[in-house]
Design a protein around this motif. Structure first.
Motif, PDB file in Angstrom:
ATOM      1  N   THR A  87       5.852  32.883  11.387  1.00 64.31           N
ATOM      2  CA  THR A  87       5.286  32.995  12.734  1.00 64.31           C
ATOM      3  C   THR A  87       4.838  31.637  13.234  1.00 64.31           C
ATOM      4  N   ARG A  88       4.272  30.836  12.339  1.00 63.85           N
ATOM      5  CA  ARG A  88       3.876  29.481  12.729  1.00 63.85           C
ATOM      6  C   ARG A  88       5.097  28.671  13.153  1.00 63.85           C
ATOM      7  N   PHE A  89       6.176  28.805  12.422  1.00 65.89           N
ATOM      8  CA  PHE A  89       7.408  28.092  12.757  1.00 65.89           C
ATOM      9  C   PHE A  89       7.931  28.549  14.116  1.00 65.89           C
ATOM     10  N   LEU A  90       7.893  29.849  14.384  1.00 60.29           N
ATOM     11  CA  LEU A  90       8.327  30.378  15.674  1.00 60.29           C
ATOM     12  C   LEU A  90       7.460  29.844  16.805  1.00 60.29           C
ATOM     13  N   GLY A  91       6.132  29.856  16.605  1.00 60.38           N
ATOM     14  CA  GLY A  91       5.227  29.361  17.634  1.00 60.38           C
ATOM     15  C   GLY A  91       5.434  27.888  17.933  1.00 60.38           C
ATOM     16  N   SER A  92       5.594  27.079  16.889  1.00 62.89           N
ATOM     17  CA  SER A  92       5.809  25.646  17.080  1.00 62.89           C
ATOM     18  C   SER A  92       7.134  25.377  17.785  1.00 62.89           C
ATOM     19  N   THR A  93       8.156  26.138  17.435  1.00 60.42           N
ATOM     20  CA  THR A  93       9.460  25.984  18.076  1.00 60.42           C
ATOM     21  C   THR A  93       9.387  26.338  19.555  1.00 60.42           C
ATOM     22  N   LEU A  94       8.682  27.417  19.877  1.00 56.65           N
ATOM     23  CA  LEU A  94       8.512  27.805  21.277  1.00 56.65           C
ATOM     24  C   LEU A  94       7.767  26.724  22.054  1.00 56.65           C
ATOM     25  N   PHE A  95       6.744  26.136  21.431  1.00 56.43           N
ATOM     26  CA  PHE A  95       6.001  25.064  22.096  1.00 56.43           C
ATOM     27  C   PHE A  95       6.904  23.876  22.402  1.00 56.43           C
ATOM     28  N   ILE A  96       7.736  23.487  21.444  1.00 53.80           N
ATOM     29  CA  ILE A  96       8.612  22.336  21.634  1.00 53.80           C
ATOM     30  C   ILE A  96       9.616  22.603  22.756  1.00 53.80           C
ATOM     31  N   PHE A  97      10.210  23.796  22.755  1.00 53.24           N
ATOM     32  CA  PHE A  97      11.161  24.126  23.817  1.00 53.24           C
ATOM     33  C   PHE A  97      10.466  24.197  25.173  1.00 53.24           C
ATOM     34  N   GLY A  98       9.253  24.731  25.188  1.00 57.12           N
ATOM     35  CA  GLY A  98       8.500  24.769  26.444  1.00 57.12           C
ATOM     36  C   GLY A  98       8.178  23.384  26.965  1.00 57.12           C
ATOM     37  N   SER A  99       7.794  22.486  26.066  1.00 56.27           N
ATOM     38  CA  SER A  99       7.497  21.106  26.462  1.00 56.27           C
ATOM     39  C   SER A  99       8.749  20.397  26.956  1.00 56.27           C
ATOM     40  N   MET A 100       9.881  20.655  26.306  1.00 60.35           N
ATOM     41  CA  MET A 100      11.130  20.017  26.709  1.00 60.35           C
ATOM     42  C   MET A 100      11.640  20.553  28.039  1.00 60.35           C
ATOM     43  N   ALA A 101      11.203  21.738  28.439  1.00 63.85           N
ATOM     44  CA  ALA A 101      11.540  22.259  29.760  1.00 63.85           C
ATOM     45  C   ALA A 101      10.616  21.702  30.836  1.00 63.85           C
ATOM     46  N   TRP A 102       9.379  21.371  30.449  1.00 56.98           N
ATOM     47  CA  TRP A 102       8.370  20.915  31.411  1.00 56.98           C
ATOM     48  C   TRP A 102       8.395  19.414  31.628  1.00 56.98           C
ATOM     49  N   LEU A 103       8.546  18.639  30.564  1.00 57.44           N
ATOM     50  CA  LEU A 103       8.436  17.183  30.666  1.00 57.44           C
ATOM     51  C   LEU A 103       9.512  16.540  31.544  1.00 57.44           C
ATOM     52  N   PRO A 104      10.773  17.009  31.547  1.00 57.00           N
ATOM     53  CA  PRO A 104      11.730  16.408  32.482  1.00 57.00           C
ATOM     54  C   PRO A 104      11.319  16.551  33.947  1.00 57.00           C
ATOM     55  N   ILE A 105      10.647  17.658  34.276  1.00 51.01           N
ATOM     56  CA  ILE A 105      10.153  17.825  35.650  1.00 51.01           C
ATOM     57  C   ILE A 105       9.044  16.812  35.923  1.00 51.01           C
ATOM     58  N   VAL A 106       8.202  16.589  34.918  1.00 50.87           N
ATOM     59  CA  VAL A 106       7.122  15.600  35.045  1.00 50.87           C
ATOM     60  C   VAL A 106       7.693  14.208  35.320  1.00 50.87           C
ATOM     61  N   ILE A 107       8.790  13.859  34.662  1.00 51.66           N
ATOM     62  CA  ILE A 107       9.422  12.550  34.873  1.00 51.66           C
ATOM     63  C   ILE A 107      10.118  12.495  36.227  1.00 51.66           C
ATOM     64  N   TYR A 108      10.702  13.605  36.633  1.00 52.79           N
ATOM     65  CA  TYR A 108      11.483  13.669  37.870  1.00 52.79           C
ATOM     66  C   TYR A 108      10.613  13.458  39.109  1.00 52.79           C
ATOM     67  N   VAL A 109       9.384  13.963  39.071  1.00 56.50           N
ATOM     68  CA  VAL A 109       8.514  13.936  40.253  1.00 56.50           C
ATOM     69  C   VAL A 109       8.211  12.510  40.742  1.00 56.50           C
ATOM     70  N   PRO A 110       7.726  11.586  39.907  1.00 55.88           N
ATOM     71  CA  PRO A 110       7.481  10.239  40.426  1.00 55.88           C
ATOM     72  C   PRO A 110       8.760   9.534  40.862  1.00 55.88           C
ATOM     73  N   ALA A 111       9.888   9.929  40.263  1.00 56.28           N
ATOM     74  CA  ALA A 111      11.162   9.306  40.638  1.00 56.28           C
ATOM     75  C   ALA A 111      11.532   9.642  42.078  1.00 56.28           C
ATOM     76  N   ILE A 112      11.311  10.911  42.498  1.00 54.02           N
ATOM     77  CA  ILE A 112      11.656  11.253  43.874  1.00 54.02           C
ATOM     78  C   ILE A 112      10.654  10.636  44.856  1.00 54.02           C
ATOM     79  N   ALA A 113       9.393  10.451  44.422  1.00 52.50           N
ATOM     80  CA  ALA A 113       8.423   9.766  45.280  1.00 52.50           C
ATOM     81  C   ALA A 113       8.819   8.306  45.469  1.00 52.50           C
ATOM     82  N   PHE A 114       9.200   7.656  44.395  1.00 54.57           N
ATOM     83  CA  PHE A 114       9.614   6.255  44.459  1.00 54.57           C
ATOM     84  C   PHE A 114      10.911   6.106  45.244  1.00 54.57           C
TER      85      PHE A 114
END
Length: 553
Positions: A87-114
């Motif tokens: 279960t710990r492995f499943l939870g950690s894997t879900l966190f990593i996939f969730g972060s990898m879905a969120w962080l590209p949007i975080v990078i994209y936002v300042p790029a469109i402002a610039f």
């Protein structure tokens, strides 16, 4: 990195502790996404503030006492203690996939402002943003992340305040802003319709909003590692309310900026005239128009957006490195890691995942507005994850195989739901109704793009909603996604646990459960003890009475 080191790092900042907690969740997604959403769909989204307050109560009384008492480095250590290593492995894997879905949007936002400010291509900007963040996260570690969070927060707030004040003065004062917003229907009471496909209703904002804020604050490693670093539960609880206060203030500022954008462009919609290439470039456009005559001020705003992005990105990369180290390497490697090996692993994780995030920006830019996109994509992994943690702290009868079955089933369903939802949007079957705007007062020439994507009526734009016949679950509001994923996990895990004959409620360690459940279990044990004693005391009294009667006779 251990809890004591994290705590010592944060304690050096004094007042900055709470400032970091308050705005660490704020990213460029909040800055540009909320303002764009208010411009397009009105102030309905702002009613999510009510769900934010309820989230604070849940966090205060249910999740935080459990996690703080355990003194965890990774929140996913809890899953191993409550269930098992799988279960710990499943939870950690879900966190990593969730972060990898969120962080590209975080990078994209300042790029469109610039891009809006300078015209430089987005994909030339994103590698530089990530490179800077990777450098100071690798070199400085958590200390660098905390320091930069504080500095970037101040820059971000200063930039937003500057835009708000200068823009309001130029338009003629706040009265003009609110008058135009009321006339266009952008300020409106809560929508109490029961239609699940409506973008925003009082129910989706409240019910779905609670789950959205919980997954971001109560179970997210990015936030929990900061709460657990505070020495006492009292300070951690104070940080929760400081966080909520800061988020509410910032949401109100972003909401007002959305109304300010409409007041400024009420007679010439920049989306219809294609003055902006992306919907989320509306706020940078306002900045260039209102602050362009003052050298350096547009740059201050862009710096604020970059600050928000770098703050979120550095925190996300640092949290991922901690999770991978604790939940993957240390869990599976038998020999202890040296300090050099630990540093090498964490820095390698930051570099590798940072590079992947840059590559994923090519996908993100084609998927819609950043606020809806971030909530939708994060729900795929965070919905099941919220259900797993909630079942862990609230449902003592849920066991290991049951929670695995529930989490994996929910994950599969959420992937299907979100993929079909995005495909439906791409086919034009589900288009949310925008608030009206106009191009009657434009003082520059532009090509007529309205026939391609919009329906124009007397220079006033209204987007019509087109849906296939019948109800489809993937057409429901995206705000329900996280709650739906959590409910599926909890329901299936409970059913599976009962089917497997799990009957070890009393054997779950009390400190792994919320205080409310602990008290319920204590009362349950007392009732069982009383029933058990009554079985032996009553018959004995009857026998004594019988003997006394026989003696008298």
């Amino acid at each position: 990195m251990n809890v004591d080191e994290v705590r010592k790092t944060l304690q050096r900042f004094g007042w900055a502790d709470y400032l970091v907690f308050t705005l660490i969740f704020i990213s460029g997604i909040t800055l540009l996404g909320t303002t764009t959403d208010v411009y397009l769909y009105g102030t309905q989204y702002m009613y999510t503030i009510g769900s934010l307050l309820i989230m604070g109560l849940i966090m205060y009384s249910i999740f935080l006492p459990v996690f703080h008492e355990l003194k965890l480095i990774s929140t996913y250590e809890y899953l191993e203690a409550r269930f098992d290593k799988r279960t710990r492995f499943l939870g950690s894997t879900l966190f990593i996939f969730g972060s990898m879905a969120w962080l590209p949007i975080v990078i994209y936002v300042p790029a469109i402002a610039f891009n809006q400010a300078t015209g430089i291509n987005i994909h030339q900007i994103t590698p530089l943003v990530c490179l800077v963040c990777i450098f100071y996260t690798c070199v400085g570690g958590l200390k660098a992340v905390v320091w930069t969070d504080v500095i970037q927060t101040i820059i971000m707030l200063g930039a937003m305040t500057l835009v708000l004040v200068k823009g309001t003065i130029e338009i003629g004062g706040p009265g003009v802003v609110f008058r135009k917003a009321l006339e266009s229907g952008r300020i409106e009471p809560p929508n109490f319709t029961l239609d699940l496909t409506e973008r925003y209703t009082a129910y989706s904002l409240f019910i779905g909003g609670i789950a959205h804020w919980l997954k971001s604050n109560a179970i997210n490693q990015n936030m929990i590692q900061r709460y657990l670093a505070l020495p006492t539960l009292k300070m951690a609880r104070a940080a929760v309310w400081t966080f909520i206060t800061g988020i509410v203030i910032f949401l109100l500022i972003c909401g007002y900026c959305g109304l300010l954008i409409y007041a400024t462009y009420s007679e010439c919609d920049p989306l219809q005239t294609k003055l902006t290439q992306h919907k989320d470039q509306l706020l940078p456009l306002l900045v260039m128009d209102t602050l362009g005559d003052f050298p350096g001020l547009p740059g201050l705003f862009v710096a604020g957006v970059f600050s928000a992005a770098l703050s979120s990105l550095s925190t996300g990369l640092n949290s991922m490195s901690a999770v991978i180290l604790e939940d993957f390497f240390k869990s599976w490697v038998t020999t202890p890691l040296t300090a050099t090996q630990t540093a090498y692993i964490m820095r390698s994780v930051v570099v590798i995942f940072g590079a992947i995030c840059v590559a994923l920006v090519f996908v993100v830019e084609k998927l819609g507005t950043v606020l809806q996109l971030s909530i939708t994509l994060s729900s795929v992994s965070n919905g099941p994850l919220l259900g797993i943690f909630t079942a862990g702290v609230m449902l003592p009868w849920v066991e290991e195989l049951g929670i695995l079955f529930g989490g994996i089933t929910s994950l599969i369903f959420m992937v299907w739901l979100c993929v079909n939802a995005k495909l439906n949007e791409a086919k034009g079957f589900k288009i949310d109704i925008r608030k009206p705007s106009s191009i009657a007062g434009c003082n520059y020439t532009f090509s007529d793009f309205t026939a391609l994507s919009l329906v124009a009526d007397n220079s006033t734009e209204t987007v019509k909603e087109v849906s296939p016949s019948g109800f489809h679950i993937y057409n429901i509001s995206f705000l329900y996604y996280t709650m739906l994923g959590a409910l599926i996990t909890i329901t299936i895990a409970s059913i599976a646990s009962f089917c497997l004959g799990f009957n070890k409620v009393e054997h779950v360690e009390p400190k792994l459960l919320s205080p409310f459940v602990r008290r319920w279990l204590d009362r349950r044990k007392e009732r069982k003890r009383a029933i058990h004693l009554s079985k032996y005391t009553k018959p004995r009294c009857v026998k004594v009475q019988v003997k006394q009667t026989e003696t008298k006779a």
